[in-house]
Design a protein around this motif. Structure first.
Motif, PDB file in Angstrom:
ATOM      1  N   THR A 274       4.704  34.623   2.113  1.00  0.00           N
ATOM      2  CA  THR A 274       6.109  33.693   2.104  1.00  0.00           C
ATOM      3  C   THR A 274       7.207  34.735   2.178  1.00  0.00           C
ATOM      4  O   THR A 274       8.055  34.719   3.211  1.00  0.00           O
ATOM      5  CB  THR A 274       6.496  33.007   0.835  1.00  0.00           C
ATOM      6  N   THR A 275       7.480  35.907   1.434  1.00  0.00           N
ATOM      7  CA  THR A 275       8.546  36.747   1.559  1.00  0.00           C
ATOM      8  C   THR A 275       8.322  38.092   2.360  1.00  0.00           C
ATOM      9  O   THR A 275       9.114  38.788   2.733  1.00  0.00           O
ATOM     10  CB  THR A 275       8.842  37.227   0.125  1.00  0.00           C
ATOM     11  N   HIS A 276       6.782  38.388   2.593  1.00  0.00           N
ATOM     12  CA  HIS A 276       6.500  39.275   3.276  1.00  0.00           C
ATOM     13  C   HIS A 276       7.028  40.868   2.708  1.00  0.00           C
ATOM     14  O   HIS A 276       7.180  42.008   3.126  1.00  0.00           O
ATOM     15  CB  HIS A 276       6.893  39.431   4.711  1.00  0.00           C
ATOM     16  N   LEU A 277       7.265  40.855   1.430  1.00  0.00           N
ATOM     17  CA  LEU A 277       7.309  41.731   0.587  1.00  0.00           C
ATOM     18  C   LEU A 277       6.227  42.314  -0.160  1.00  0.00           C
ATOM     19  O   LEU A 277       5.096  41.512  -0.404  1.00  0.00           O
ATOM     20  CB  LEU A 277       8.486  41.576  -0.631  1.00  0.00           C
ATOM     21  N   PRO A 278       5.987  43.845  -0.312  1.00  0.00           N
ATOM     22  CA  PRO A 278       4.766  44.239  -1.066  1.00  0.00           C
ATOM     23  C   PRO A 278       4.721  43.961  -2.454  1.00  0.00           C
ATOM     24  O   PRO A 278       5.639  43.875  -3.012  1.00  0.00           O
ATOM     25  CB  PRO A 278       4.970  45.585  -0.966  1.00  0.00           C
ATOM     26  N   ILE A 279       3.571  43.644  -2.742  1.00  0.00           N
ATOM     27  CA  ILE A 279       3.252  43.231  -4.121  1.00  0.00           C
ATOM     28  C   ILE A 279       2.695  44.222  -5.040  1.00  0.00           C
ATOM     29  O   ILE A 279       1.527  44.921  -4.577  1.00  0.00           O
ATOM     30  CB  ILE A 279       2.078  42.012  -4.282  1.00  0.00           C
ATOM     31  N   PRO A 280       3.313  44.887  -5.842  1.00  0.00           N
ATOM     32  CA  PRO A 280       2.943  45.874  -6.602  1.00  0.00           C
ATOM     33  C   PRO A 280       1.765  45.733  -7.476  1.00  0.00           C
ATOM     34  O   PRO A 280       1.272  44.464  -8.097  1.00  0.00           O
ATOM     35  CB  PRO A 280       4.218  46.274  -7.752  1.00  0.00           C
ATOM     36  N   HIS A 281       0.878  46.696  -7.891  1.00  0.00           N
ATOM     37  CA  HIS A 281      -0.256  46.800  -8.609  1.00  0.00           C
ATOM     38  C   HIS A 281      -0.021  46.322 -10.094  1.00  0.00           C
ATOM     39  O   HIS A 281      -0.894  45.494 -10.653  1.00  0.00           O
ATOM     40  CB  HIS A 281      -1.032  48.005  -8.536  1.00  0.00           C
ATOM     41  N   ILE A 282       1.005  46.608 -10.626  1.00  0.00           N
ATOM     42  CA  ILE A 282       1.460  46.355 -12.056  1.00  0.00           C
ATOM     43  C   ILE A 282       2.646  45.471 -11.871  1.00  0.00           C
ATOM     44  O   ILE A 282       3.579  45.525 -11.355  1.00  0.00           O
ATOM     45  CB  ILE A 282       1.543  47.538 -12.713  1.00  0.00           C
ATOM     46  N   PRO A 283       2.918  44.492 -13.256  1.00  0.00           N
ATOM     47  CA  PRO A 283       4.189  43.697 -13.253  1.00  0.00           C
ATOM     48  C   PRO A 283       5.323  44.569 -13.639  1.00  0.00           C
ATOM     49  O   PRO A 283       5.148  45.799 -14.252  1.00  0.00           O
ATOM     50  CB  PRO A 283       3.549  42.808 -14.225  1.00  0.00           C
ATOM     51  N   PHE A 284       6.476  44.002 -13.156  1.00  0.00           N
ATOM     52  CA  PHE A 284       7.707  44.808 -13.538  1.00  0.00           C
ATOM     53  C   PHE A 284       7.910  44.517 -15.049  1.00  0.00           C
ATOM     54  O   PHE A 284       7.625  43.534 -15.352  1.00  0.00           O
ATOM     55  CB  PHE A 284       8.831  44.289 -12.733  1.00  0.00           C
ATOM     56  N   LEU A 285       8.458  45.696 -15.584  1.00  0.00           N
ATOM     57  CA  LEU A 285       8.806  45.293 -17.009  1.00  0.00           C
ATOM     58  C   LEU A 285      10.096  44.955 -17.380  1.00  0.00           C
ATOM     59  O   LEU A 285      11.070  45.210 -16.723  1.00  0.00           O
ATOM     60  CB  LEU A 285       8.656  46.604 -17.745  1.00  0.00           C
ATOM     61  N   THR A 286      10.446  43.895 -18.072  1.00  0.00           N
ATOM     62  CA  THR A 286      11.519  43.375 -18.324  1.00  0.00           C
ATOM     63  C   THR A 286      11.821  43.593 -19.899  1.00  0.00           C
ATOM     64  O   THR A 286      11.155  44.273 -20.752  1.00  0.00           O
ATOM     65  CB  THR A 286      11.495  41.784 -18.390  1.00  0.00           C
ATOM     66  N   THR A 287      13.136  43.494 -20.140  1.00  0.00           N
ATOM     67  CA  THR A 287      13.840  43.945 -21.347  1.00  0.00           C
ATOM     68  C   THR A 287      13.093  43.115 -22.613  1.00  0.00           C
ATOM     69  O   THR A 287      12.874  43.740 -23.605  1.00  0.00           O
ATOM     70  CB  THR A 287      15.508  43.681 -21.403  1.00  0.00           C
ATOM     71  N   ARG A 288      12.888  41.940 -22.275  1.00  0.00           N
ATOM     72  CA  ARG A 288      12.275  41.099 -23.403  1.00  0.00           C
ATOM     73  C   ARG A 288      10.767  41.594 -23.805  1.00  0.00           C
ATOM     74  O   ARG A 288      10.325  41.397 -25.140  1.00  0.00           O
ATOM     75  CB  ARG A 288      12.341  39.784 -23.157  1.00  0.00           C
ATOM     76  N   GLU A 289      10.267  42.471 -23.214  1.00  0.00           N
ATOM     77  CA  GLU A 289       8.834  42.878 -23.402  1.00  0.00           C
ATOM     78  C   GLU A 289       9.189  44.029 -24.373  1.00  0.00           C
ATOM     79  O   GLU A 289       7.976  44.546 -24.852  1.00  0.00           O
ATOM     80  CB  GLU A 289       8.105  43.392 -22.109  1.00  0.00           C
ATOM     81  N   PHE A 290      10.116  44.625 -24.389  1.00  0.00           N
ATOM     82  CA  PHE A 290      10.399  45.833 -25.533  1.00  0.00           C
ATOM     83  C   PHE A 290      10.906  45.462 -26.828  1.00  0.00           C
ATOM     84  O   PHE A 290      10.761  46.025 -27.711  1.00  0.00           O
ATOM     85  CB  PHE A 290      11.127  46.943 -24.831  1.00  0.00           C
ATOM     86  N   ALA A 291      11.784  44.422 -26.780  1.00  0.00           N
ATOM     87  CA  ALA A 291      12.560  43.903 -27.737  1.00  0.00           C
ATOM     88  C   ALA A 291      11.395  43.066 -28.846  1.00  0.00           C
ATOM     89  O   ALA A 291      11.014  42.354 -28.323  1.00  0.00           O
ATOM     90  CB  ALA A 291      13.659  43.098 -27.643  1.00  0.00           C
ATOM     91  N   PRO A 292      11.459  43.392 -29.856  1.00  0.00           N
ATOM     92  CA  PRO A 292      10.592  42.395 -30.943  1.00  0.00           C
ATOM     93  C   PRO A 292      11.064  41.132 -31.136  1.00  0.00           C
ATOM     94  O   PRO A 292      12.023  41.058 -31.114  1.00  0.00           O
ATOM     95  CB  PRO A 292      10.668  43.324 -32.082  1.00  0.00           C
ATOM     96  N   ASN A 293       9.999  40.129 -31.154  1.00  0.00           N
ATOM     97  CA  ASN A 293      10.346  38.812 -31.453  1.00  0.00           C
ATOM     98  C   ASN A 293      10.253  38.491 -32.649  1.00  0.00           C
ATOM     99  O   ASN A 293       9.124  38.574 -33.209  1.00  0.00           O
ATOM    100  CB  ASN A 293       9.696  38.034 -30.527  1.00  0.00           C
TER     101      ASN A 293
END
Length: 300
Positions: free
Chosen positions: A33-52
């Motif tokens: 759809t966007t013709h953009l490259p798809i990386p092999h790993i997901p992008f890391l977001t801030t919520r993945e580092f902050a404890p819940n």
């Protein structure tokens, strides 16, 4: 002298080698759809580092308590007794009875399925939270769905493939599946929904229990069914806890409270807590899990 010359040549080779961009040996796949490259790993977001807090509370305290509350002892080495088959079985190779209708005795057996064995791996846990809203005005005007979509995106922060997570579906439009009395037609959008998993699921649950439910005057808790209700209905073995919030409760969400005037209409929502509980007593296990997250229940 020869050693110094060889070391200098190695350094020069290294500079020449790593001083330019590495050669691409394998190209990344591109989105259609966007013709953009798809990386092999997901992008890391801030919520993945902050404890819940709620996630830690489940793994440190709530999971052990639920295992104790919902445990059903079964002796080791003893197989479960199979249900008695009182309906005749026909030979599938017999052409005279191959396609014969043979319904089970006693109607549907969905509500009579036994629960899986009580093991640490089968301890009831929250798999996802689904939020959906139905917009009656969208049957005549599709632009009426713009405000609910904006509201759900502000509440959850979910977008299609957001944060590089390619399994995230974001806000989805709910379309009619069949015609209902000339009112709903197949394929016509009638609402919106969003599925929350992982960290975003616990973030929404934390906002719900800390900011919204305590500020509702008329909300004493999720209404429990009467004691005389049947325990073999499909809803009791699904492991899903559902309740709704009226349009007046939407302004209590901090994401909407800061800019209420930006939304032409704030509809009510239905919230479904989907767990992994199955079989008899699944809904009771799901209620025990949800109550551990400070969601109250009341019986009338």
């Amino acid at each position: 002298m020869a050693t110094a010359t060889s070391s200098a040549s190695r350094i020069a080779y290294s500079l020449n080698r790593f001083g330019r961009a590495p050669r691409i040996t394998k190209h990344l796949r591109k989105d259609r759809t966007t013709h953009l490259p798809i990386p092999h790993i997901p992008f890391l977001t801030t919520r993945e580092f902050a404890p819940n807090r709620l996630k830690d509370h489940y793994h440190t305290t709530l999971a052990d308590d639920l295992m104790y509350l919902t445990y059903t002892h079964e002796p080791s080495g003893v197989e479960r007794k199979a249900t008695r088959q009182i309906r005749l079985k026909f030979d599938p190779e017999d052409p005279y009875s191959k396609f014969r209708h043979n319904p089970p005795v006693g109607g549907s057996q969905v509500g009579k399925r036994p629960a899986p064995p009580s093991t640490p791996e089968d301890t009831v846990r929250l798999e996802k939270i689904q939020i959906h809203t139905f917009i009656k005005e969208s049957l005549q005007n599709k632009s009426a769905l713009l405000s609910p979509v904006m509201m759900l995106r502000a509440l959850t922060g979910e977008t299609t493939k957001g944060g590089g997570q390619h399994a995230v579906e974001g806000i989805q439009l709910v379309k009619g599946k069949k015609a209902v009395g000339g009112w709903i037609r197949p394929g016509v959008p009638v609402g919106a929904k969003v599925d929350l998993r992982g960290q975003s699921m616990y973030d929404f649950l934390n906002t719900l229990t800390e900011f919204v439910l305590p500020r509702l005057r008329d909300f004493n808790g999720i209404v429990l069914p009467p004691k005389s209700s049947s325990s073999t209905t499909p809803s009791t073995v699904s492991g899903v806890v559902s309740f709704g919030l009226p349009p007046e409760a939407m302004v209590f969400f901090p994401q909407l409270e800061v800019n209420v005037d930006a939304y032409p209409m704030l509809p009510g929502i239905h919230i479904h807590f989907v767990t992994n509980a199955k079989g008899k007593g699944a809904q009771d296990k799901a209620r025990a899990l949800v109550s551990g997250f400070q969601v109250p229940f009341v019986r009338r």
